[in-house]
Design a protein around this motif. Structure first.
Motif, mmCIF file in Angstrom:
data_model
loop_
_atom_site.group_PDB
_atom_site.id
_atom_site.type_symbol
_atom_site.label_atom_id
_atom_site.label_comp_id
_atom_site.label_asym_id
_atom_site.label_seq_id
_atom_site.Cartn_x
_atom_site.Cartn_y
_atom_site.Cartn_z
ATOM 1 N N THR A 19 0.827 -1.212 0.000
ATOM 2 C CA THR A 19 0.000 0.000 0.000
ATOM 3 C C THR A 19 0.860 1.261 0.000
ATOM 4 O OG1 THR A 19 -0.056 -0.216 2.393
ATOM 5 C CG2 THR A 19 -1.985 -1.041 1.188
ATOM 6 N N GLY A 20 2.180 1.079 0.028
ATOM 7 C CA GLY A 20 3.097 2.234 0.050
ATOM 8 C C GLY A 20 3.402 2.714 -1.362
ATOM 9 N N PHE A 21 4.222 3.754 -1.439
ATOM 10 C CA PHE A 21 4.564 4.410 -2.699
ATOM 11 C C PHE A 21 5.185 3.414 -3.679
ATOM 12 C CE2 PHE A 21 7.883 7.399 -4.687
ATOM 13 C CZ PHE A 21 7.027 7.808 -5.696
ATOM 14 N N ARG A 45 -2.786 -3.837 6.681
ATOM 15 C CA ARG A 45 -3.494 -3.581 7.950
ATOM 16 C C ARG A 45 -4.619 -2.586 7.660
ATOM 17 N NH1 ARG A 45 0.940 0.462 10.821
ATOM 18 N NH2 ARG A 45 1.444 1.584 8.911
ATOM 19 N N LYS A 47 -6.512 0.831 7.995
ATOM 20 C CA LYS A 47 -5.911 2.145 8.318
ATOM 21 C C LYS A 47 -6.899 3.268 8.034
ATOM 22 C CE LYS A 47 -1.525 4.533 7.636
ATOM 23 N NZ LYS A 47 -0.399 4.723 6.720
ATOM 24 N N ALA A 84 -2.587 -8.283 8.219
ATOM 25 C CA ALA A 84 -1.305 -8.453 8.900
ATOM 26 C C ALA A 84 -0.847 -7.133 9.491
ATOM 27 C CB ALA A 84 -0.251 -8.945 7.913
ATOM 28 N N ALA A 113 8.308 -0.814 5.548
ATOM 29 C CA ALA A 113 9.285 -0.197 6.448
ATOM 30 C C ALA A 113 8.665 1.045 7.040
ATOM 31 C CB ALA A 113 10.537 0.205 5.664
ATOM 32 N N VAL A 115 9.632 4.792 7.116
ATOM 33 C CA VAL A 115 10.620 5.644 6.438
ATOM 34 C C VAL A 115 10.729 7.002 7.135
ATOM 35 C CG1 VAL A 115 10.232 4.512 4.203
ATOM 36 C CG2 VAL A 115 8.999 6.607 4.729
ATOM 37 N N LEU A 127 9.940 -2.467 13.115
ATOM 38 C CA LEU A 127 9.500 -2.601 11.722
ATOM 39 C C LEU A 127 10.651 -2.929 10.775
ATOM 40 C CD1 LEU A 127 6.620 -2.403 10.867
ATOM 41 C CD2 LEU A 127 7.085 -0.162 9.946
ATOM 42 N N ILE A 151 14.081 -4.766 0.192
ATOM 43 C CA ILE A 151 14.324 -3.370 -0.213
ATOM 44 C C ILE A 151 14.939 -2.619 0.964
ATOM 45 C CG2 ILE A 151 13.347 -1.268 -1.216
ATOM 46 C CD1 ILE A 151 12.963 -3.782 -2.982
ATOM 47 N N SER A 152 16.159 -2.162 0.745
ATOM 48 C CA SER A 152 16.824 -1.353 1.773
ATOM 49 C C SER A 152 16.931 0.072 1.253
ATOM 50 C CB SER A 152 18.197 -1.951 2.075
ATOM 51 O OG SER A 152 18.789 -1.248 3.145
ATOM 52 N N THR A 153 17.941 0.821 1.666
ATOM 53 C CA THR A 153 18.144 2.174 1.133
ATOM 54 C C THR A 153 19.634 2.405 0.885
ATOM 55 O OG1 THR A 153 18.168 4.525 1.730
ATOM 56 C CG2 THR A 153 17.922 2.996 3.535
ATOM 57 N N TYR A 204 16.123 5.953 11.115
ATOM 58 C CA TYR A 204 15.753 5.268 9.868
ATOM 59 C C TYR A 204 16.968 4.614 9.221
ATOM 60 C CZ TYR A 204 14.511 4.674 4.953
ATOM 61 O OH TYR A 204 14.329 4.156 3.698
ATOM 62 N N LYS A 208 17.767 0.552 9.011
ATOM 63 C CA LYS A 208 17.830 -0.099 7.687
ATOM 64 C C LYS A 208 19.169 -0.841 7.552
ATOM 65 C CE LYS A 208 15.042 0.143 4.643
ATOM 66 N NZ LYS A 208 13.844 -0.702 4.354
ATOM 67 N N ILE A 231 17.197 8.381 -3.365
ATOM 68 C CA ILE A 231 15.976 9.139 -3.038
ATOM 69 C C ILE A 231 14.933 8.840 -4.111
ATOM 70 C CG2 ILE A 231 15.010 11.444 -2.664
ATOM 71 C CD1 ILE A 231 17.906 12.373 -1.986
ATOM 72 N N ASN A 246 2.937 10.558 -2.387
ATOM 73 C CA ASN A 246 3.206 10.985 -1.006
ATOM 74 C C ASN A 246 4.239 12.106 -0.943
ATOM 75 O OD1 ASN A 246 5.807 9.918 -0.858
ATOM 76 N ND2 ASN A 246 5.158 8.015 0.079
HETATM 77 N N1 LIG Z 1 10.749 6.559 -0.558
HETATM 78 C C1 LIG Z 1 12.059 6.656 -0.617
HETATM 79 O O1 LIG Z 1 12.626 7.716 -0.938
HETATM 80 C C2 LIG Z 1 12.896 5.457 -0.347
HETATM 81 C C3 LIG Z 1 12.373 4.267 0.109
HETATM 82 N N2 LIG Z 1 13.221 3.209 0.333
HETATM 83 C C4 LIG Z 1 12.714 1.940 0.819
HETATM 84 O O2 LIG Z 1 11.708 1.475 -0.048
HETATM 85 C C5 LIG Z 1 10.725 0.746 0.678
HETATM 86 C C6 LIG Z 1 9.369 1.283 0.344
HETATM 87 O O3 LIG Z 1 9.316 2.657 0.715
HETATM 88 P P1 LIG Z 1 8.067 3.563 0.372
HETATM 89 O O4 LIG Z 1 7.141 2.814 -0.492
HETATM 90 O O5 LIG Z 1 8.580 4.864 -0.063
HETATM 91 O O6 LIG Z 1 7.440 3.731 1.815
HETATM 92 P P2 LIG Z 1 5.938 4.050 2.251
HETATM 93 O O7 LIG Z 1 6.012 4.734 3.557
HETATM 94 O O8 LIG Z 1 5.202 4.685 1.145
HETATM 95 O O9 LIG Z 1 5.309 2.597 2.464
HETATM 96 C C7 LIG Z 1 5.575 1.817 3.579
HETATM 97 C C8 LIG Z 1 4.747 0.564 3.510
HETATM 98 O O10 LIG Z 1 5.019 -0.235 4.677
HETATM 99 C C9 LIG Z 1 3.765 -0.587 5.258
HETATM 100 N N3 LIG Z 1 3.823 -0.737 6.713
HETATM 101 C C10 LIG Z 1 4.382 0.104 7.595
HETATM 102 N N4 LIG Z 1 4.160 -0.342 8.844
HETATM 103 C C11 LIG Z 1 3.442 -1.480 8.737
HETATM 104 C C12 LIG Z 1 2.895 -2.410 9.660
HETATM 105 N N5 LIG Z 1 3.080 -2.267 10.975
HETATM 106 N N6 LIG Z 1 2.208 -3.471 9.203
HETATM 107 C C13 LIG Z 1 2.002 -3.645 7.867
HETATM 108 N N7 LIG Z 1 2.505 -2.811 6.940
HETATM 109 C C14 LIG Z 1 3.201 -1.749 7.375
HETATM 110 C C15 LIG Z 1 2.864 0.600 4.941
HETATM 111 O O11 LIG Z 1 1.530 0.227 5.153
HETATM 112 P P3 LIG Z 1 0.393 1.314 5.478
HETATM 113 O O12 LIG Z 1 -0.057 1.805 4.150
HETATM 114 O O13 LIG Z 1 -0.635 0.515 6.188
HETATM 115 O O14 LIG Z 1 1.008 2.375 6.331
HETATM 116 C C16 LIG Z 1 3.241 0.847 3.497
HETATM 117 O O15 LIG Z 1 2.589 -0.070 2.680
HETATM 118 C C17 LIG Z 1 11.113 0.868 2.142
HETATM 119 O O16 LIG Z 1 11.751 -0.296 2.538
HETATM 120 C C18 LIG Z 1 12.065 2.048 2.177
HETATM 121 O O17 LIG Z 1 12.993 1.912 3.210
HETATM 122 C C19 LIG Z 1 14.543 3.286 0.075
HETATM 123 C C20 LIG Z 1 15.089 4.428 -0.383
HETATM 124 C C21 LIG Z 1 14.320 5.623 -0.601
#
Ligand SMILES: NC(=O)C1=CN([C@@H]2O[C@H](COP(=O)(O)OP(=O)(O)OC[C@H]3O[C@@H](n4cnc5c(N)ncnc54)[C@H](OP(=O)(O)O)[C@@H]3O)[C@@H](O)[C@H]2O)C=CC1
Ligand SMILES: CCCCCCCCCCCCCCCCCCCC(=O)SCCNC(=O)CCNC(=O)[C@H](O)C(C)(C)COP(=O)(O)OP(=O)(O)OC[C@H]1O[C@@H](n2cnc3c(N)ncnc32)[C@H](O)[C@@H]1OP(=O)(O)O
Length: 521
Positions: A19-21, A45, A47, A84, A113, A115, A127, A151-153, A204, A208, A231, A246
């Protein structure tokens, strides 16, 4: 036919953080290029008052998934949302769901993660470290698992200047950190946090790095790979340019600058702006998934997904282009006209914060009070300046990331795969990318209509006139009240004016020459 797309056909794929970016773009690309995949399990989860189903429905009905629905009309049948919470034991997954995941999963993409830079260490460890450990434990019980992609950073080792595609050890073992989080109370954790994170800027990047160590230690017989993006920014090409949803990374600052809240920033114009489009990260991730499963490298390979050494851009050039884009694509109802001064020392930063940020906010709040409304600008400005101060670490330094593994993988791909899963950042035209980024921020984040652009331009003209009027009025009032009345006031006034113009000239000279050199470079 793409070999990578064919590989994912018929597969059961587990994605965390879907569900993240990045997770959304990953799912979109998988469904679009491998519509015959069996199922994508996503750990979600509830939200913000939304159930899992409502969250999935919202994602599938978003603009991002429009093309997917054409090539994979039954996409909603192929996505299985599993309740979950990664903060809970066994992720609070039901026994039946857990059994299904363990029995069926072929490939895992671990994107979830926190972030946030300011998360308390306990939460970031839970996390970014403990959840990774638990997921690996789950993965080790999956008989059909072919690859686990973490996926790390690229900033997990931002305490180093040159970073290779290897896992660097942290002084304290992750297992010890995980254990200590169980019995230490919050006050003690807060006290030891600065000592543990050492020369990293936040919890953060530290957690990581610990997460990567856990991956190395718990890998067992699994085929694992780690991706380190820098980034992550809006999409470059796919499914369409400029998509972003986002405020992380540059997106929030682009809004703040376009709306005229942020007009100066402590940033080093010549420092490398290591931005990487999210679709590039996703293409590399899918290629790595295929390579890890099919070629089974003997050790855990790390892949840097960065732009700096192949197609460098610097913050000066980026700031310049962002500003130029606002001319064509202005944001609606700006507070002030967009402007960008890059300063490199603390004194000028404080000066601009007072003159360009805090003073206008105070004046505007005064105006709101006078007109019987609730003041809000000073509070908003303080939050913005706090955010900016957290990002400063990353815009005042340059890093060198080696990209041998990423380049090796590129050479392993067939021409068709290189086209469909393009992660060759050398082809990226920064000026075009940044303009599309600004357009994407306006459309998808601010949800502003393109038809409003003429009115937004008019508004900026009005702001310019107000600015001239305000300065003239201020000057005349000061002159009338003070200068004309006493010699002493006149002397003080001339000194202040001289000092102000001297400072402005100095700051502009500094910004302009840096801006110019950075732009030329
Ligand atoms: N964005 C960036 O600039 C960068 C990102 N990264 C890495 O890329 C990966 C993805 O990042 P990005 O997509 O930007 O991050 P987002 O913050 O957009 O997404 C994080 C995701 O993790 C989920 N999550 C967080 N906590 C929980 C939980 N307790 N249970 C279940 N799911 C959870 C979130 O779910 P929910 O929607 O429910 O919150 C969401 O789907 C990460 O590992 C990050 O470290 C690495 C370098 C740069
Ligand atoms: C003169 C101007 C020139 C303009 C040129 C523009 C180009 C320059 C761009 C420079 C960008 C540099 C970016 C560097 C990033 C390095 C990334 C390292 C790579 C990673 O792996 S990390 C993944 C990315 N993570 C992040 O970016 C997280 C950052 N955010 C946070 O940690 C928290 O949000 C933060 C900053 C601690 C704030 O926390 P808090 O005070 O609790 O507030 P909220 O999170 O609730 O948000 C408050 C308020 O601020 C808005 N917001 C959030 N994030 C940003 C942001 N990045 N930029 C601007 N604004 C942001 C948020 O929407 C809230 O607004 P409200 O209106 O709702 O109050």
């Amino acid at each position: 036919m793409s070999t990578i797309a064919a590989f994912y056909g018929g597969k059961s794929i587990l994605i965390t953080g879907a569900t993240g970016f990045m997770g959304k773009v990953l799912m979109e690309k998988l469904f679009r290029t491998s519509p015959d995949l069996k199922v994508i399990y996503i750990l979600v989860r509830p939200k913000a008052g939304q159930t899992l189903q409502q969250r999935v429905f919202q994602i599938l009905n978003s603009k991002l998934f429009e093309k997917v629905k054409e090539v994979c009309p039954n996409v909603h049948e192929k996505i299985r949302a599993i309740y979950a919470d990664l903060n809970q034991n066994d992720f609070a997954i039901s026994k039946e769901d857990m059994q299904e995941l363990i029995t069926c999963t072929n490939v895992v993409f671990h994107c979830a993660a926190t972030v946030r830079f300011d998360d308390p260490l306990r939460h970031a460890v839970q996390l970014n470290v403990t959840a990774t450990q638990q997921l690996l434990l789950m993965a080790s019980q999956m008989p059909k698992l072919e690859a686990f992609i973490h996926i790390s950073t690229a900033f997990s080792n931002c305490n180093l200047k040159h970073i290779d595609e290897v896992i660097y050890p942290c002084p304290v073992e992750p297992k010890k950190i995980i254990d200590s989080m169980e019995w230490l109370d919050d006050a003690i954790i807060d006290e030891i946090t600065p000592k543990l994170i050492g020369d990293r800027p936040n919890t953060y990047t530290y957690t990581k790095a610990l997460g990567e160590m856990v991956v190395q230690q718990e890998s067992g017989n699994l085929n694992i790979a780690i991706i380190r993006p820098s980034i992550v920014g809006a999409t470059w090409q796919e499914p369409f340019p400029g998509w972003v949803d986002n405020l992380n990374g540059p997106s929030g600052l682009i809004i703040a600058a376009g709306k005229g809240f942020l007009r100066a920033i402590k940033a080093t114009p010549k420092a490398v702006a290591d931005l990487i489009p999210v679709d590039t990260v996703v293409n590399l991730t899918l290629a790595v998934g295929w390579y890890t499963a099919v070629h089974r490298p003997k050790s855990t390979l790390v892949y840097h997904c960065t732009s700096g050494n192949l197609n460098p851009c610097n913050w000066g050039k980026m700031g310049f282009q962002v500003l130029a884009s606002f001319e064509k694509i202005p944001f609606e109802r700006a507070f002030r006209r967009p402007y960008a001064d890059f300063t490199t020392n603390n004194f000028t930063t404080q000066y601009w914060n007072a003159v360009s940020h805090r003073a206008p906010a105070i004046i505007y709040d005064f105006y709101l009070r006078l007109t019987g409304r609730k003041p809000r600008m000073t509070k908003l400005m303080n939050r913005l300046l706090r955010t900016v101060s957290m990002l400063e670490y990353f815009i005042n330094r340059s890093w060198e990331w080696s990209t041998y593994n990423t380049e090796m993988l590129m050479s392993e791909l067939s021409p068709e795969d290189q086209r469909v899963f393009n992660f060759d950042v050398r082809q990226l035209n920064w000026l075009e990318y940044i303009e599309n980024y600004v357009l994407g921020v306006k459309k998808y984040l601010l949800k502003e209509d393109m038809a409003g652009i003429p009115e937004a331009k008019q508004h900026l003209k009005r702001l310019r006139n107000i600015h001239y009027l305000f300065n003239t009025a201020l000057f005349l009032i000061a002159w009338r009240l003070l200068i004309a009345r006493s010699q002493m006031a006149r002397n003080v006034w001339f000194f202040i004016m001289w000092f102000h113009f001297f400072l402005q000239a100095f700051c502009h000279q500094e910004a302009r020459s840096d801006f110019h050199t950075a732009h030329v470079l």
